[in-house]
Design a protein around this motif. Structure first.
Motif, PDB file in Angstrom:
ATOM      1  N   TYR A   1       0.840  -1.200   0.000  1.00  0.00           N
ATOM      2  CA  TYR A   1       0.000   0.000   0.000  1.00  0.00           C
ATOM      3  C   TYR A   1       0.871   1.243   0.000  1.00  0.00           C
TER       4      TYR A   1
ATOM      5  N   ALA B   1       1.201  -5.309   2.924  1.00  0.00           N
ATOM      6  CA  ALA B   1       0.093  -6.003   3.579  1.00  0.00           C
ATOM      7  C   ALA B   1       0.090  -7.492   3.263  1.00  0.00           C
TER       8      ALA B   1
ATOM      9  N   GLY C   1      -5.702  -7.430  10.692  1.00  0.00           N
ATOM     10  CA  GLY C   1      -4.562  -6.717  10.126  1.00  0.00           C
ATOM     11  C   GLY C   1      -3.525  -7.613   9.473  1.00  0.00           C
ATOM     12  N   CYS C   2      -3.813  -8.929   9.369  1.00  0.00           N
ATOM     13  CA  CYS C   2      -2.807  -9.827   8.811  1.00  0.00           C
ATOM     14  C   CYS C   2      -2.833  -9.852   7.282  1.00  0.00           C
ATOM     15  N   GLY C   3      -3.802  -9.165   6.678  1.00  0.00           N
ATOM     16  CA  GLY C   3      -3.823  -9.071   5.218  1.00  0.00           C
ATOM     17  C   GLY C   3      -4.860  -9.953   4.539  1.00  0.00           C
ATOM     18  N   LYS C   4      -5.763 -10.530   5.309  1.00  0.00           N
ATOM     19  CA  LYS C   4      -6.782 -11.418   4.726  1.00  0.00           C
ATOM     20  C   LYS C   4      -7.660 -10.680   3.730  1.00  0.00           C
ATOM     21  N   SER C   5      -8.193  -9.537   4.185  1.00  0.00           N
ATOM     22  CA  SER C   5      -9.108  -8.801   3.303  1.00  0.00           C
ATOM     23  C   SER C   5      -8.385  -8.322   2.064  1.00  0.00           C
ATOM     24  N   THR C   6      -7.164  -7.847   2.252  1.00  0.00           N
ATOM     25  CA  THR C   6      -6.388  -7.367   1.122  1.00  0.00           C
ATOM     26  C   THR C   6      -6.237  -8.463   0.075  1.00  0.00           C
TER      27      THR C   6
HETATM   28  N1  LIG Z   1      -6.069   1.212   1.797  1.00  0.00           N
HETATM   29  C1  LIG Z   1      -5.026   0.932   2.607  1.00  0.00           C
HETATM   30  N2  LIG Z   1      -3.958   1.754   2.653  1.00  0.00           N
HETATM   31  C2  LIG Z   1      -2.911   1.480   3.457  1.00  0.00           C
HETATM   32  N3  LIG Z   1      -2.822   0.403   4.250  1.00  0.00           N
HETATM   33  C3  LIG Z   1      -3.862  -0.449   4.266  1.00  0.00           C
HETATM   34  C4  LIG Z   1      -5.019  -0.233   3.440  1.00  0.00           C
HETATM   35  N4  LIG Z   1      -5.884  -1.253   3.664  1.00  0.00           N
HETATM   36  C5  LIG Z   1      -5.298  -2.056   4.568  1.00  0.00           C
HETATM   37  N5  LIG Z   1      -4.083  -1.582   4.936  1.00  0.00           N
HETATM   38  C6  LIG Z   1      -3.137  -2.214   5.876  1.00  0.00           C
HETATM   39  O1  LIG Z   1      -2.827  -3.475   5.398  1.00  0.00           O
HETATM   40  C7  LIG Z   1      -2.807  -4.420   6.437  1.00  0.00           C
HETATM   41  C8  LIG Z   1      -3.756  -5.552   6.168  1.00  0.00           C
HETATM   42  O2  LIG Z   1      -5.072  -5.062   6.155  1.00  0.00           O
HETATM   43  P1  LIG Z   1      -6.312  -5.999   5.903  1.00  0.00           P
HETATM   44  O3  LIG Z   1      -6.086  -6.798   4.687  1.00  0.00           O
HETATM   45  O4  LIG Z   1      -7.532  -5.165   5.931  1.00  0.00           O
HETATM   46  O5  LIG Z   1      -6.282  -6.937   7.184  1.00  0.00           O
HETATM   47  P2  LIG Z   1      -7.351  -7.978   7.737  1.00  0.00           P
HETATM   48  O6  LIG Z   1      -8.489  -8.048   6.784  1.00  0.00           O
HETATM   49  O7  LIG Z   1      -6.604  -9.250   7.859  1.00  0.00           O
HETATM   50  O8  LIG Z   1      -7.767  -7.463   9.063  1.00  0.00           O
HETATM   51  C9  LIG Z   1      -3.115  -3.642   7.700  1.00  0.00           C
HETATM   52  O9  LIG Z   1      -1.897  -3.344   8.331  1.00  0.00           O
HETATM   53  C10 LIG Z   1      -3.789  -2.424   7.223  1.00  0.00           C
HETATM   54  O10 LIG Z   1      -3.540  -1.343   8.071  1.00  0.00           O
END
Ligand SMILES: Nc1ncnc2c1ncn2[C@@H]1O[C@H](COP(=O)(O)OP(=O)(O)O)[C@@H](O)[C@H]1O
Ligand SMILES: [Mg+2]
Lengths: 359, 305
Positions: free
Chosen positions: A13, A19, A40-45
């Motif tokens: 990001y 992420a 915050g482990c990157g699952k959603s990403t």
């Molecule tokens: N749009 C974004 N810009 C910057 N950092 C992001 C963004 N979305 C998520 N992150 C960061 O990426 C990491 C993984 O986020 P995310 O995939 O949402 O985690 P999870 O779904 O596992 O809780 C986190 O550290 C979060 O802060």
């Protein structure tokens, strides 16, 4: 219906936040994959990169035989269920379901057939004329599911779809999602931070930690043979007991505590020893068990009955981590009571004291 | 016991109880007197004098019934001004809303990624409307205005204050220019209020961004849009007095004016107090109708939260 292949997928990001750090997974056709890990482990990403809602920094995502890195979300043939349902507030339930089909130029009759069919399966037929705001959380959840299944996509993507429901509904919907997925046979990727949800739903679990895969495997495999201390403490509730120990002659020395009778056969200086709460057995005080994998002397702190079973929380006399032992709900241990506990050798897990990997 | 409900601050409702009945009324008194002195009294005065023929030199007045109204609505000059006001209002409303919406959509795209821009734009919000108004007026100044020079490049020699069309154009453009920032702020906050995941769900359901805008974003923006529509109509009809006055520089001549400006002209320049009162009564009725429509719409308008 399709396979999904992730090849060294990375996401960085803005601001250099990495992420997802090079993740590769081969998802079989019809498989139910659960991505699980702490917040915050990157699952959603990772899921959103499959959906096309997030650009892929490097690596490759394939749905079926097609590389979809640069394919528009609408053209990836996927459907997604969001945590907050993301229903269109200004459209009736019917139109929420029909919207994606209309935009694909499907004939009215076919749209109607599919919407009615989905409504029947999900039992939302009575609400088709309502707006989402006139529905309960559980009903909205069903509509969100309906919107996914009418599309008959190659894959379902779920991002914590049950987190906003109360505990009872969550269990009910969990069962329903599983049944639905099995009957439709649609490849699914499901994101959750709830290890119980992950265990019950998954054909295969993918445990993520800080953007890396810790372990991929069938739920029971992951439970029985966690690949690292991270997985060991994340999967299972209460968590596996983890004891930091160092080699001490032919035995083991608990850090900040006493010597333990246990094998020291892996040729390292430091280990983490893991034992699940259900694998510790109470034996008569002072009895000898030379073939046990591990033998511990503990003092009871508290007994926590949860109904079908009870948990004993107990400490070592000379310090060290508090241990949890799963016992029968008839057990009546008093605080301060001394217990001798043993575990079979095959139930004692050894992890590297440095990187936490299973030995 | 009187219960007074005070304003909601950050969700916490503060409720204060007064022990005597008179205190709340006493607290309301300043506000009520302002309304009475600056609105109710002049309004009543306008209604009264709309039925009289006032002697221009202030020596008495004669009751003439509805004559002032009949004279007003049948005069060809009034019809001409009403026509211009309608065109002016429509142009100002739709163009300032349209342009502001376009800008807000673009700004929203940028803001969704980076929150650092947000603070930057806040400054624009705070500064824009008054300054923009001033700049707008200067742009179309006959002597120093860059827009006048700009159009001259294309062979359009603007004669603001002399040519009917040119003057109307300058007024309209300035009024639109001045209102865009206000609309922009409302549209942008409306857009920011639309759930990100709803937009994402739509991007999975519909490939065409254009179609997505009209089927999802725009309907969700409708409450904001309706509110702004009324605000803008009111603005174009009543709040543009200053702009028109500046553009005309006090020399109405044969130039286009709005109905509100005509009230001023007839009353204070033409010394026709009865006629201008009749016009202002008509405008009051118009405002009343607009207000009723606004409340009806706001009441009926679905709020999607
Ligand atoms: N749009 C974004 N810009 C910057 N950092 C992001 C963004 N979305 C998520 N992150 C960061 O990426 C990491 C993984 O986020 P995310 O995939 O949402 O985690 P999870 O779904 O596992 O809780 C986190 O550290 C979060 O802060
Ligand atoms: Mg998440």
């Amino acid at each position: 219906m399709a396979t999904i292949t992730l090849d060294s997928v990375r996401k960085v990001y803005a601001g250099n936040v990495e992420a997802v750090k090079g993740v590769s997974i081969d998802i079989q056709d019809g498989e139910f994959i659960v991505l699980v890990g702490p917040s915050g482990c990157g699952k959603s990403t990772l899921l959103r990169m499959v959906a096309g809602l997030e650009d892929i920094t490097t690596g490759e995502v394939k749905i079926g035989e097609r590389v979809v890195n640069n394919v528009d979300p609408a053209d990836r043939d996927i459907a997604m269920v969001f945590q907050n349902y993301a229903l269109y507030p200004h459209m009736s339930v019917y139109n929420n379901l029909a919207y994606g089909l209309k935009n694909r130029g499907m004939a009215k009759g076919e749209i109607d057939r599919r919407v009615k069919e989905a409504a029947r399966i999900l039992e939302i037929g009575e609400y088709l004329d309502r707006k989402p705001r006139a529905l309960s959380g559980g009903q909205r959840q069903r509509v969100a599911m309906g919107r996914a299944i009418v599309r008959e996509p190659a894959a379902f993507l779920f991002d914590e779809p049950l987190s906003n429901l109360d505990a009872k509904l969550r269990v009910q919907m969990r069962v329903e999602i599983k049944r639905l997925q099995k009957s439709l046979g649609t490849t699914s990727v499901y994101v959750t931070h709830d290890q119980l949800e992950a265990m019950t739903l998954a054909d295969r679990l993918v445990v993520l930690n800080k953007g890396n895969i810790e372990q991929i495997g069938a739920p029971i495999e992951v439970y029985d043979r966690p690949a690292s201390t991270f997985v060991a403490s994340f999967i299972g509730s209460p968590a596996m007991n983890l004891l930091p120990v160092s080699a001490n002659g032919s035995g083991l020395q608990l850090e900040g505590g006493e010597g333990l009778s246990g094998p020291n056969t892996y040729g390292r200086d430091k280990y983490t020893v893991g034992i699940r709460p259900e694998h510790l057995r109470v034996v008569d005080a002072g009895s000898s068990h030379p073939d046990a994998g591990l033998s511990l002397d503990l003092v009871v702190n508290v007994l926590e009955p949860v109904g079908a079973e009870s948990f004993v929380y107990a400490s070592f006399a000379k310090g060290g981590p508090e241990m949890v032992i799963r016992v029968s709900n008839h057990a009546r241990y008093q605080p301060g009571e001394k217990l001798q506990l043993i575990a079979d050798a095959q139930d004692v897990h050894f992890f590297d004291g440095g990187n936490g990997k299973r030995i | 016991m009187v219960h007074a409900r005070l304003v909601r601050f950050g969700g916490a409702m503060k409720k204060v109880q007064f022990n005597t009945r008179s205190v709340p009324y006493l607290l309301l008194l300043p506000q009520l007197s302002i309304v009475a002195i600056f609105f109710l009294w002049p309004a009543a005065e306008a209604v009264r004098s709309s039925f009289y023929l006032e002697d221009p030199f202030g020596f008495g007045a004669t009751f003439v019934g509805f004559d002032n109204f009949i004279d007003t609505v049948t005069s060809s000059d009034y019809a001409r001004v009403a026509r211009f006001t309608t065109v002016f209002t429509l142009l100002v409303t739709f163009l300032s809303l349209g342009i502001a919406l376009l800008l807000a959509v673009k700004a929203d795209k940028v803001l969704r990624g980076a929150s650092s821009y947000k603070t930057l734009l806040m400054w624009v919000y705070a500064v824009a409307p008054p300054v923009a108004g001033l700049i707008g007026v200067m742009m179309f100044d006959q002597h120093v205005g860059p827009m006048v020079d700009f159009f001259a490049l294309f062979g359009w020699e603007m004669q603001i204050g002399v040519n009917y069309f040119d003057t109307g154009f300058a007024m309209t453009a300035t009024a639109i220019w001045k209102q865009i920032p206000v609309n922009f702020i409302f549209f942008l906050s409306g857009l920011q209020g639309i759930s990100k995941s709803v937009q994402e769900a739509a991007s999975i359901d519909c490939r065409s961004g254009f179609r997505r805008f009209w089927t999802v974003t725009f309907p969700l923006l409708a409450p904001t849009g309706f509110f702004l529509l009324i605000i803008n109509i009111t603005y174009a009809m009543f709040d543009t007095f200053g702009i028109i006055d500046v553009v005309l520089k006090g020399e109405p001549g044969n130039n286009p004016v709005t109905l509100v400006y005509k009230v001023f002209l007839d009353g204070f320049r033409g010394n026709d107090l009865g006629g201008s009162s009749a016009q202002s009564v008509i405008l009051m009725i118009l405002v009343f109708v607009l207000t009723v429509i606004q409340f009806r719409l706001i009441e009926r308008r679905v709020h999607y939260t």
